[in-house]
Structures are given as C-alpha cells and as structure tokens.
Design a protein around this motif. Structure first.
Motif, short mmCIF file in Angstrom:
data_model
loop_
_atom_site.label_atom_id
_atom_site.label_comp_id
_atom_site.label_asym_id
_atom_site.label_seq_id
_atom_site.Cartn_x
_atom_site.Cartn_y
_atom_site.Cartn_z
N HIS A 133 1.09 -1.44 -0.16
CA HIS A 133 0.29 0.24 0.01
C HIS A 133 0.78 1.15 0.39
O HIS A 133 1.50 1.60 0.54
N ARG A 191 1.53 2.55 3.59
CA ARG A 191 1.65 1.43 5.37
C ARG A 191 2.76 2.82 5.37
O ARG A 191 3.43 3.04 5.01
N LEU A 192 2.10 2.53 6.88
CA LEU A 192 3.72 2.57 8.20
C LEU A 192 3.00 3.94 8.44
O LEU A 192 3.65 4.84 9.35
N PHE A 193 2.57 4.42 7.27
CA PHE A 193 1.43 6.02 7.67
C PHE A 193 0.59 6.15 9.05
O PHE A 193 0.25 4.74 8.68
N SER A 202 -2.89 6.11 10.58
CA SER A 202 -4.37 6.07 10.04
C SER A 202 -5.68 7.18 9.92
O SER A 202 -6.75 7.23 9.27
N ARG A 238 -1.87 11.82 8.09
CA ARG A 238 -1.43 10.61 6.88
C ARG A 238 -1.26 11.56 5.83
O ARG A 238 -0.24 11.36 5.18
N ARG A 274 0.63 -13.71 -2.94
CA ARG A 274 1.07 -13.80 -0.84
C ARG A 274 2.03 -15.57 -1.22
O ARG A 274 1.48 -16.53 -1.51
N VAL A 313 -11.29 4.46 11.46
CA VAL A 313 -10.66 3.09 10.12
C VAL A 313 -10.39 2.08 11.21
O VAL A 313 -10.58 0.97 11.37
N GLN A 314 -9.46 2.22 12.75
CA GLN A 314 -9.48 1.35 13.34
C GLN A 314 -10.12 0.89 14.30
O GLN A 314 -10.07 -0.37 14.28
N LEU A 324 -1.98 -2.21 12.77
CA LEU A 324 -1.76 -3.15 12.09
C LEU A 324 -2.17 -3.08 10.61
O LEU A 324 -1.56 -2.46 9.79
N ALA A 335 -4.63 -0.91 9.60
CA ALA A 335 -4.90 -0.08 9.88
C ALA A 335 -3.73 1.20 8.92
O ALA A 335 -4.02 1.56 7.88
N GLU A 336 -2.42 0.58 9.17
CA GLU A 336 -1.64 0.61 8.91
C GLU A 336 -1.19 0.47 7.54
O GLU A 336 0.78 -0.06 7.59
N HIS A 337 -1.49 -0.92 7.26
CA HIS A 337 -1.19 -1.73 5.44
C HIS A 337 0.39 -2.75 6.14
O HIS A 337 1.41 -2.45 4.75
N ARG A 338 -0.04 -3.26 7.07
CA ARG A 338 1.50 -3.74 7.49
C ARG A 338 1.16 -5.43 7.40
O ARG A 338 1.72 -6.44 8.24
N MET A 339 -0.39 -5.49 7.98
CA MET A 339 -0.66 -6.81 7.87
C MET A 339 -1.97 -6.46 6.59
O MET A 339 -3.46 -5.84 7.24
N GLU A 340 -2.87 -7.87 6.33
CA GLU A 340 -3.71 -7.88 5.73
C GLU A 340 -4.57 -8.10 6.87
O GLU A 340 -4.61 -8.91 7.48
#
Lengths: 474, 474, 474
Positions: A11, A14-16, A18, A23, A134, C21-22, C445, C447-452
């Motif tokens: 994404h 990512r890492l920003f 939410s 963001r 994946r 979102v979270q 995680l 929401a910050e696109h580190r995991m689906e």
C-alpha cells in the motif's frame, strides 16, 4: 485449501497513521524523501558480489540461507537448520533440495506476521520481483520458479540492482586481515557504483574471541609489524586503518560485549598487552583491554579522520549446541543490559570535547535511550546516536528510538538510518521503512502543532540523506 | 535566503491528538484547567528577583545564559561556551556582545525542533513578548531589540510577571546555609505574591560534595551547634528546618546519587559520622551516610510536617574538562540506572506506614516507573510519585509517566506537575504543556470508553491544582 | 451531593481506538473472538468453590477482601486494613460490618479511575450483576443489597457462573502438599466443568521460604520418600507431579526471586542439598539451589510432559510491619529488575533445543521484553512468552508487551492470555480486555497496511484460543 492465492499488495500509505490529518502530512513529507538516493554507510553485503557481478542462484540461496533473522524464526518454532540446508561448522551440509527448503519457509511464512522481516520480504517480492500473490505453501513453487528465472536475467545482477536501487554509496565491513581485493577490483573495473569498506578490528581486539591468537598472528604477517609488542600492535592498526581509508573507508566499527572504555598509562597498557599476548588474561583484564583499545582507536580517529562506531551489548552465540554444530551467526545472539555513563567516561574525558572526533553509539538496550544515550549525545560534541539497531530495527523500535531520544538529544545528534544488513535485496525496503516511520513521526508532531510543516520537511530530508553523509563524512 | 520570516504561531489545540474525537474531549477538559492558578511547589527561581523587583537586562542574560538545557544543545553541536559568554569557574568570562551571543543561538534554533525547549521558548516569545515571527538568524536582531525594550517596561518586572502568570505560589530551593534574606525581604515588602523556600541540605549531607567541609563549618556557625558531633549535627538540621518552615517552607528536597537509605543504630550512626567529619570515608560509607541522613530527615518530617522529596540517580558534572573550566551546572549531568525496592526498604520499614509522613519520589530512570515506583506508591501510604522530571519533562516523557504508572499507581498517588526550573519566564509554558498532556491523556481514556468525561474533568483539575496542594501541604 | 447517581455503562467499543478506520477493523476482528470459550490455564481460584458449589456471602467477602489489588489501593491512600476487616495473621479480625467495609470501598472508588481494577469491577457490576448506576458513596447500599440478594440465587453459584462465563477450562494452582481433594470431588461429582490443577512447588524448593522446613517434612510424609536425600527429594517431586497430572495438571509453575538456573553435577547437587536440608545455606547457595531445582524440573518435564512456567522477579512481602500483622499476600509484593540471558543459560544449554520441552517465561521487568525475552523466545524452540503479567496486566501493559515483543518474537512465540487471578467473577472481564487489546493492536497493524485483515483474524483467534491450548497442551 483454496487454489486462489491471496493477492500481495504494497500500500502506498503503509506505515502512515490511519488518522487522515496525520496521513496527509506524512504523505507530503514522504514525497520529499521517498526517492532520495540511498546512503548505506554501515552494512554487511559481500563486496565480491559487486566485484564479480555474477547471478544469484535461487531464492533459497539468496533470501533464506544467509539471513539468520529469517531462519531463526523458523528454528524457534521447531524447524531444524538441517531441514533448510544451512551449512554446518565443519563445512558439511544436509542434502536438501533448495526448492524443498523454500517450501518449508513458505509454509511457515505466517510466523512473520507483523514483523519487519515480513515487511521487507513482501517489499522485495512485490517491488523487486513483481510478484502479486502472497507467499504461502500453495505459492511456494510459483515463487521459486519466478525468482529463479528472474535471477538469471541481466537486470538482476548485483550491479544492475545496485543501480536500480538508487544506491549512492554502500559500505561493507571487513576485518583488518582482509586484503580488500574485491574493493580493489571494483575500483579497477571502471564501474561507477561507490562501494567502500569499514574497519572492524574485533578479532584482533578481543582476547576472548576464539580466533584471536590466529588473527593476531595474521595481523603481524599482513602488516609486517611486531604485533606482540604494544607499540607494534598500535602501528599495525594505524597501517591497516590507512589502507582501509585508501579503499574508501570513512569509519571504524567496534562490536564489544560492553561499552567499557579505559585510559591507561603507557606503562599499564604495555603490561596489560603483555598478558593479552601470552593468552592468560582474566575476563576483567580482557574487558579492560578492549576498553583501552577503544580509546586508542579514538586517538587514531583524531589523526586519520575515520569516524568511530561502537555497538556494545550482545551475548554472541548463546546457544551452545547450535554453535558447536553450525558455528557463528545462526540467530542465537542475545542483547544484554548495557551501561554507558560510567563506561564511556575514560574515553570521553580524553576526547569528548575534541573537535573533529565523532563517536557513533548504538545500543541493544532500549532502556538507555532516554536515560543515558540521549543525555550524553545531547551534551558531548563528539557523540552521536546511531539508529534503532538490529533487534530494534522495526517500526515500533524506530518509533521508540525517536520518542525516547528526541527531548534530550533532538534530531540533530542522530545520524539517520543505516541498514546493517547482508540481505542486499532488502536494502530499498529497509530504507523505505525508516523513511516512512520518520515521516509518520514528524507528521504527528506537525498534526499536534509542535512543529511547522516546513520544518518537518527539512528534518525529514536531513534524517534520510544529509545527516548520514555528515555523520560518516561521505 | 528569504527576507520574509516564517510566522510564529501557537495553536490553540497544540499537544492534543489530531483525532477529532479525542481532540474535542481534550478541549473540553482543558477548558476546566487552562486558566487555573499556577502552583509551583518545586523550582529554582532566584528569590532576589522578587525581593528587588529589578528589570532583567536582555534576552541573552535572561533566556540563554542561565539555561543549561538550552546551551547544552548548542554545545553538543560544536558551539563553545565562550562563544556565548558563559561565565567561567574562576569568575572570568569571554568578552562577547550579548547581541552576538543571541545571534549564535538564533542561527542554531533549528536544533531544538521537536524538543520541549522549543515549545517553551516559542510560548515565551509568542505569549510573553508578543512576537509573531519565528526565531532564526534573520530575525535575531528583531528579537533582541524587541525583548530588550520590553524588559525595560514595568510590565516585565519580576513581580508584574508573577502576577500576570497567575502564580498562586512559587517555591524556591535553598541550602541550609542560606540566610533567606530575600524571602524575608519579600515578606516585609507587603507584596502579596507568595514565594516560599524549600530545604535542600545536600552540601551538608553528602561527604563527597566538593563543598562539604566548608559547608559543614558554616552549618555550625549559622546554627551555633556542634555540628561535628552526631547529635549536634542533627540538632542543627532541626533548627534550620524550623527556620525554613518559618519562611514558608513546606518541603525538603534531596538530590542523591542513589535512592539508598539506611537505618543504623545510634551507636553505628555516631561511629559513621565520626569518620565522615574526619573526611576519610570510603565511597560505600559516604553512600551509607547519605542514606542514614535520609532516614533522619524522615524522622524530622514526622515532627515538623515538612514533606520530603527525593531525586536520586544523577551523575553530576560528567564532563571533566568542562567542569574544570566552567564549574557545575553546565548541562553535563547524566542520569543513572536507579534501584528503589531494596534501596528504600530501611526507611520504609520505619516510616512507610506512618500517617502524616509524605515522601515524594522522582526518577531519571524511566524503567522504574512500572517496575518499582508505581507498585511502591500504589501500596505504601507514605509514598507519592513526583512528575516526569528533568530530562523526561517533555510531552513524550509525561505520556510515558502516565502510561507506565497508571495501572499500579493510579492518578491519586501522583502529585501533579512541578516545573523544577530557573527559567522564570517559561513557567506558564511548562505548566501549560503539562496540563495539555494530561488532558490529551485523559481524552484518550474517555474516547476509548475507559472513563466517563465527568470523571476525567475531576481528574484533570486534581492533577493541575488539587494534588500538588495536597502533596506539598500548601 | 446529587441524589441521581451517574449511569454505569459498558461501551461496545471500549478499548478500541477512536480513529474510525481502526475502530471498524477492531470491531470486525472482535466479532471473531469476543464469544470464544475462555481458556484459563493459569490462575488462583479456589477449587472448593467448584467442589462444594456454595453461595458466596456478600460483595465484601467476594470482591473486596480476597483481592489485594483492590485493597492495596485503598491502603495506599490511608485506609487501614482493619477498617475493611481484613483477616490478620493470627487469625483474628477487626469487627467490621461488611456493609460498612463496602461503604469505605465505595467512597474511595474514584481512586481506581483509569486502572484495570475499575474496568474489571465495572464489567462485573454491569454484566454479571446487571447494575446500571456507578459505584459511589451514594450507591453503596444499593450495590450491597443488590449483590447480596443475587448471590443467594442459584444462578450465582460457582458452577452456574462457570457455565455462564463459557469457561472451557480453568486451572488452579496448588502446592505439592495439597491432597487435591477438591479436584477429586469435582471429578467424582459428575459435573462437566473442567477444573484442573497446576504443580507449584515453591515452598519445598525455596530454602528461604519461611515454611520450607515444615513443608519439606510434609513433603516426605505425603510421598513416603526420604526427602532429606537428594535422590529421594527428586523422586518425591516425580511422584507428586504424576499425581497432579492424574488430576489434570498440564503444567508446573515456579515463582522465584530471579531467573537463575544451574546445571550442577550430581555430586555438587548432592552436597548443596545436604546444606539445604541442614538449613544453613547462604543467600547465594539458596539461589543456586532454586536454580538447580528448575533444571531438574525441566528434566522431569521431558519425561512427564508437564509444561514449565517461570515467573521470576518479585520481592515478596516488602512491608515488614504489615507482614508481621497481616501475613502474606497483602498487596506488598514489589517487582525487581530481572536478568534472563545469563540466568537461563545453564538450563537452556541442556534443554533449550529439546523437542517436546516447553518453558513459558513471564516477567515483571518490562525492560526485558525487547532486550532479552523476545530475542530468546524468537530463537529457542523450547521458549515461549507468557502474557503481560500481574502489575502489567492492564491495557497499557498489554500494548507494551505486543509492541516490544513483536519484532523479535512475533505473535507465535507467545502463549495468549492468562488471567492469573483469584477474582473468579472478573475472569470474563479480564479475558475480554485482553481480546479487545489484541484486536485493537492488530487493527492498527491492518490500518497501517502492515498486515491484511484476513491474517489479523487468524492471529486474533490464535491469541484468544489456539495458542493457550497449544502452549499448555490442553
């Protein structure tokens, strides 16, 4: 089991956070740093890759076997190192088809959920290899075939990747005993990629290192100095440092069990060295000797300008049985509680206020960030803080580093990111994570009205690019 | 370089979350505490300011030279203390035009980005002086002229500022040897500002303090007691404590290298004291003596009602060369790992359950918040936790303090904020930061449905106003 | 004072981020785990409750007096234990009407604001008893009457609550000297609730335990072994472990002052044991003995399959006067700094790579999460991390546990939640908090696109249900 694999995505945000306010700011900051050239002043890639520029063999040899931070996770859940074909200490190796080893890895990939390894690996899969499914047991062969095929193409040779990755400079790390022939070859090849070395003398500095007696002998041979006398030993260091500098080195690197330094008189140091070379030092004397050598290295730094890095606080090869069978660097190094305020005082009393001396400190003990390291670096002109390192080189660890060093150390007593990795393909992923986390951190400061956005832009660029160049004199 | 300076703003919602739910709650909470009077029960302002009520000279003398947490940051980046005109230990001082020193500061102001110093200073510039351009090299003279002119007006005299800042009470800190004449003058002047003292006996308690022998002699002279006998020494303390109490003191303050306490028999204490006054104690005996005096101070607290504060864990004057040239308090104090559970047991075994005894604990070692301090304060009736302190007096540090003490210590075993500062003009800014961070912290609890908003309002007012008054008996 | 009490609510989204979102992700994750059966593999409920199934008396006896983490908070603010009617060490007890004691508690309920106790208690009040007004002085009698009446009904008997709480399994903790008659009665009763024991041998392992000599004698009587010989002592352990296993135990539990382990030769161990039984060991020898027994327990684990739990790092009964008057477990246990890397090495050198051996580590020293525990568990196949424990069993503590163990330890070297409580009625509340915090953590995680999100669902179910069953072999 479904036959449709899950899609693999990367994404843009990512890492920003939410939170939409943060963001949006983070995105704007990242626009200034996302594509800056990579400065990699501290790492462990193999210079022969860039010297020979040969193709990598397959994903198992490239991504799994050399990365003990990947296979340690498998090991922790019961996968034996022999099942992966990890080479043993005696040079033998279980006969394992690399495709099978990759399947073991793929079927355990869920173990990495949420870890930095999964982020780096998915970044490599997605951006470097263009995979869009994946990794899982069901896609293991697809991955293996796709990556193996790609690696045979010219675009995946080390130099091509170096250029594609937009690496402005990469430093490797070598022992004083290394002839640096690969670095010489790179220079002579006419290739314009800048690959430099760094001077890491631990095997000839640590009397408790299992290779110390042999290494010391070789140190004498390679330098022609009498390394069994204190003066000769120091001259040998000076000579090799000069040679490393001629091969581009701008730094030395020291990995010690503690941060202890010492400032002995010449007579005391000579007496101690005599015991060291006779191989009958106690643990305390070994510690004192390592500490004395650090101070000598600082003195040499003032002369030759090599920046000094200190990484203390690791219990190496903690797993005895594994070490006996498989040797060093098999994922069994463990962090230790580390003290800095008393430990560094002898060295700082001599050189802490010295213009031109730069000591970059790292830690594996996060409790020292706010208590010791930031207050020290926020005062001494010679001290700078290396980034969140090793076990802490993860988004949460980077965030803690900033949160716990900012108030006493600020941003400008830190040195930006370094990747410290032998996983060459993950270098863009690692720098990208660091840049994103710094942008997210700055975005929070801006969103909470603690900094203006124009200031945050400057800081973001400083952290990603200017500070590492300044800190490592690049 | 542009000729239009950046605007200086102070956002109404600073330090509140950018999440709209949390921000709205934080605003509503802050409306209850933002304008409450300031209780400053622990600090280091100079009582002569309020006694004499003379004008401050210029921004360099007022804001830069006395604040070692400002100039240490400049020093860490290579600015010499002589370049700023910091007075040296021998009384001399480099000849530096204060306007030039201010320029050096202004041109390095970016170093403070994200730090609490930048927040406090910008608050002072904006709210106290009405400046609307950001400090930078280009605005240095504008600042210097504007502030210097303002300081000459009656509204910027110390007492006028005290009233404008809505300070209900401020405590200074004095040595037992201080005659407290400024406090007497303030009382006699008829001015209604409440300025009290606090009893800080470190120079006559710490045998390793470089002034100890002289301080002890003066202690005898000022009290007329035989301070070279253990009984006379204790009587001298009682006498000075009573005098300090008559000058408004409600607390004592103890800054020790560790939290060690002791509970020796009378005979043991006498023997130890005899060694102390003969100046031949070992480091261990000095530690034991300081620990014994803490327990004696606790005993006196039970009699005279002075609240006891303990701030352990600092290595003072770590930079040897700087100390030799410039003396104490030049930004080179460094936090140390600190232990409380064993260290405080002797004192707590005697007085930990004693109604009427209050011991306020501070730390520079954040790893003790959740591990030792909150569990101790959450049990012993005598113990309370002082706020995030010194290097940790920053939004992140305050947030960690709350997050790490709440579950075992609650809010009600803490004592609210104290500013601990000699930077008089920054006092409103510092209390404002603390109140905002507490409101932001409470807003998160409310937004995540862990507390109702009416409860959070009560807690916010307690933290900002009621708890410090209760803890310090004001 | 108003006569209208504040409403008591339990928000559906409590503990989820206020970021929409979270929050939305957390809700979806929680939908998968909120109603899963409770696995409680480590706790301190009284098996006689389930054996006898008698009614609880009143809220004071049920909720206040046994819960030292409630009354320690009152004590810390000056409420004496006698004012609550806490039983004393000598068996006597201040004559206090339980309704009056409840009033004292109710009028101090604001002290718990923001703490986990307030969350657990409000959950019990709201969900278990159906109360809809907040506890306060004004509602004290309403609470007392309502709860007392409810407790007399069949629906509030222990077994009915067990079933209502959807507890799949609960483990209690017993000494080797316990005949386990209540467990036998439960089995014989035909009730289908699964209540098992766990083997906690501290009183016969710790030579410094005040009951050690008596406990050792009883250990000999109950086993018929010569427990004054090293071999007989070990045989006695094996015998009792087997009996505990026959009563359902799947684990042992060890609460030691430190994590020290040892691996002595048989001759050394025998010599040390001879000193232990003659009761003349030094503190160092006692430590060595405890460490040796841990290694012996690990050896037995390999044979009988009982999982091993180690909870080091607590200074028990710190308040001397309180201990003398009221005895153990009165809220005066204090965490200690704890070291693992060196301490565990002897045990790990023997069994760290052993398939089938599982050692679950807990800590009260959060500074070890990222520095020692996650790196150890992320490597050794035998090691797993117990959840945030005791003083750290709170939303902030759980969050820190995940944030500080994730990068090196992942999710899959942890063992899910355990409640470790004697407060039976709070068990659903405690598991609910843990599940919500894990969902909130995973939501961030995602929401910050580190995991689906599909991965997060699997992890959430693993943490809530599958991992504790695997870790404890249930």
């Amino acid at each position: 089991m479904t036959t449709t694999p899950h899609p693999l995505t990367l994404h843009d945000d990512r890492l920003f956070s939410s939170d939409p306010v943060q963001r949006a700011i983070a995105r704007r900051l990242y626009a200034h740093v996302g594509t800056l050239p990579i400065i990699s002043p501290h790492g462990h890639t193999d210079p022969s890759w860039f010297a020979k520029n040969e193709a990598f063999a397959n994903p198992t040899e490239l991504l799994l076997l050399p990365d003990h931070y990947v296979f340690r996770t498998l090991y922790s859940q019961g996968v034996s190192l022999d099942a992966l074909g990890i080479p043993r200490r005696d040079g033998s190796r279980a006969k394992v088809d690399p495709r099978e080893a990759w399947r073991v890895f793929a079927s355990h990939f869920h173990l990495f959920r949420g870890t930095p390894s999964s982020m780096w690996l998915n970044h490599v899969f997605h951006d470097v290899f263009g995979l869009r499914a994946r990794l899982a047991a069901s896609t293991s062969d697809l991955y293996y075939d796709h990556i193996t095929a790609a690696l045979q193409t010219p675009a995946f040779r080390p130099r091509a990747l170096f250029e594609r990755f937009n690496i402005e400079l990469i430093a490797t790390t070598e022992s004083p005993l290394d002839p640096l022939q690969h670095h010489a070859e790179i220079r002579e090849s006419g290739w314009r990629g800048r690959v430099i070395t760094a001077y890491r003398p631990d095997p000839v500095v640590d009397p408790e290192h299992e290779q110390f007696p042999d290494a010391l002998r070789s140190f004498g041979e390679i330098t022609g100095e009498d390394v069994y006398s204190w003066d000769g030993y120091l001259r040998a260091h000076r000579q090799r440092r000069a040679y490393f500098a001629s091969m581009g080195a701008t730094s030395t690197d020291h990995g010690h069990p503690s941060a202890a330094t010492a400032d002995l008189s010449r007579a005391e140091a000579t007496r101690l060295f005599d015991k060291v070379v006779r191989s009958n030092v106690t643990a305390e004397e070994a510690e004192l000797f390592r500490g004395q050598v650090l101070t000598e290295m600082a003195a040499m730094s003032l002369d030759d300008g090599l920046v000094m890095q200190l990484h203390p606080g690791c219990f190496r090869n903690h797993n005895r049985a594994l070490f006996e069978r498989f040797g060093r660097d098999k994922g069994a190094d463990m962090p230790l509680r580390t003290e800095y305020v008393h430990a560094l005082k002898p060295l700082l009393d001599r050189f802490g206020n010295e213009p031109g001396f730069q000591l970059l400190l790292f830690t594996l003990d996060e409790s020292t960030y706010s208590r010791e390291l930031a207050p020290l670096a926020g005062h001494y002109p010679a001290l700078f803080l290396g980034p969140a390192w090793w076990f802490h080189d993860a988004p949460e660890g980077m965030w803690r580093f900033r949160e716990q060093t900012l108030s006493s150390g600020g941003f400008y007593n830190t040195v930006g990111f370094n990747d410290d990795t032998r996983a060459f393909l993950s270098i863009p992923a690692r720098h990208d994570v660091a840049r994103r986390v710094d942008c997210a951190f700055l975005a929070k400061l801006v969103a909470e009205h603690r900094m203006e956005e124009d200031e945050a832009v400057e800081v973001a660029v400083d952290l990603a690019y200017r500070l590492p160049k300044r800190a490592y004199r690049l």
